[in-house]
Design a protein around this motif. Structure first.
Motif, PDB file in Angstrom:
ATOM      1  N   CYS A  10      -6.508-111.682 -55.141  1.00 38.24           N
ATOM      2  CA  CYS A  10      -6.378-110.247 -55.317  1.00 38.24           C
ATOM      3  C   CYS A  10      -5.355-110.043 -56.426  1.00 38.24           C
ATOM      4  O   CYS A  10      -4.231-110.532 -56.332  1.00 38.24           O
ATOM      5  N   ASP A  29      -3.410-113.616 -52.231  1.00 37.95           N
ATOM      6  CA  ASP A  29      -4.616-113.959 -51.507  1.00 37.95           C
ATOM      7  C   ASP A  29      -4.636-113.180 -50.198  1.00 37.95           C
ATOM      8  O   ASP A  29      -4.046-113.600 -49.210  1.00 37.95           O
ATOM      9  N   THR A  50      -4.876-104.580 -58.159  1.00 34.02           N
ATOM     10  CA  THR A  50      -5.561-104.194 -56.926  1.00 34.02           C
ATOM     11  C   THR A  50      -4.555-103.940 -55.816  1.00 34.02           C
ATOM     12  O   THR A  50      -4.694-102.983 -55.049  1.00 34.02           O
ATOM     13  N   ALA A  51      -3.532-104.771 -55.725  1.00 37.41           N
ATOM     14  CA  ALA A  51      -2.504-104.579 -54.706  1.00 37.41           C
ATOM     15  C   ALA A  51      -1.780-103.249 -54.903  1.00 37.41           C
ATOM     16  O   ALA A  51      -1.515-102.519 -53.942  1.00 37.41           O
TER      17      ALA A  51
END
Length: 52
Positions: free
Chosen positions: A22, A2, A26-27
């Motif tokens: 997230c 998050d 994406t990270a």
């Protein structure tokens, strides 16, 4: 994960709710983009030092 708080007030606002999330993909993409930007900056710095 998050990464993002609620509205501009953050988590302290009761209306913010649980917040978004997230994904790990994406990270990894964000981390890769940051690493690429740092690498390109370092490369340009190296080239600048090599050119008289």
């Amino acid at each position: 994960m998050d990464f993002f708080d609620g509205e501009a007030g953050g988590r302290d606002e009761p209306a913010a709710g649980a917040g978004g999330g997230c994904s790990g993909v994406t990270a990894v993409l964000l981390g890769t983009a940051v690493a690429l930007a740092v690498g390109v900056a370092a490369l340009f710095d190296l080239v600048r030092d090599l050119v008289p």
